[in-house]
Design an enzyme around this catalytic site. Sequence first.
Site: not given
Ligand code: GAR
Length: 214
Positions: A69, A97, A111, A113
């Site tokens: 990792r 990360l 990020n 969320h």
């Molecule tokens: C989004 O809802 C983002 O908030 C989430 O993945 C999705 C990506 O959508 N991220 C997480 O859960 C991070 N822990 P996309 O691939 O259609 O942009």
Amino acid sequence: MTYRIAVLVSGSGSNLQALLDAEAAGELGAQVVFVGSDRADAFGVQRGLQRNIATAFVPLRQPRNPAVRAAWEGQLAAVVGAFSPDLVVLAGFMRVLSAAFLAHFPNQVINQHPALLPPDGGDTVRTSSGLTIPALRGAHVVPDALARGLPVTGCTIHRVTPTIDDGPILAQAEVPILPEDSVESLHERIKLEERRLLVAVVQRLAGGAGGARS
Ligand code: GAR
């Protein structure tokens, strides 16, 4: 000077697409210079390639092996760093990360969320209507919000620190949960807000870094 963005994705990349569309419309004030993924089959990879953007798949072969990792993080930091980004956007990047990676891009990683997070790292969030709801963290927060029967959830864009799903909040929006919602319908409504917020945050950060850019 161009404000340069690297975007890391693990999935469909619809948030990456929102950035690319805003850039193509001349509205982003920034350029996506690199797309990276830990998954070869992430559709976000195709979105980067289709726009002729440097795009890399950096596989993490043994996620539970600390040495593997750490080496993977080093590779990822090197390839991202080669494009000298002003900002690294985790747009649906489903790997945590560590501080070692973040040290390469101090205060430059953000990020998104798909839930509301509190400003103080706590376990609860106060909504605009005065409701106190649990702060949902981790990789399954959309089903979690439904399973807990919450009336409202939302999304948060925040700076990334070594603490998971924490860090200074840059933007947030609430999304009501409807009685007929499925995980998919709720997540799609959350993503509508996320795409809007992400473009606005990048515009703001890029603008704050030097105004109009070419
Ligand atoms: C989004 O809802 C983002 O908030 C989430 O993945 C999705 C990506 O959508 N991220 C997480 O859960 C991070 N822990 P996309 O691939 O259609 O942009």
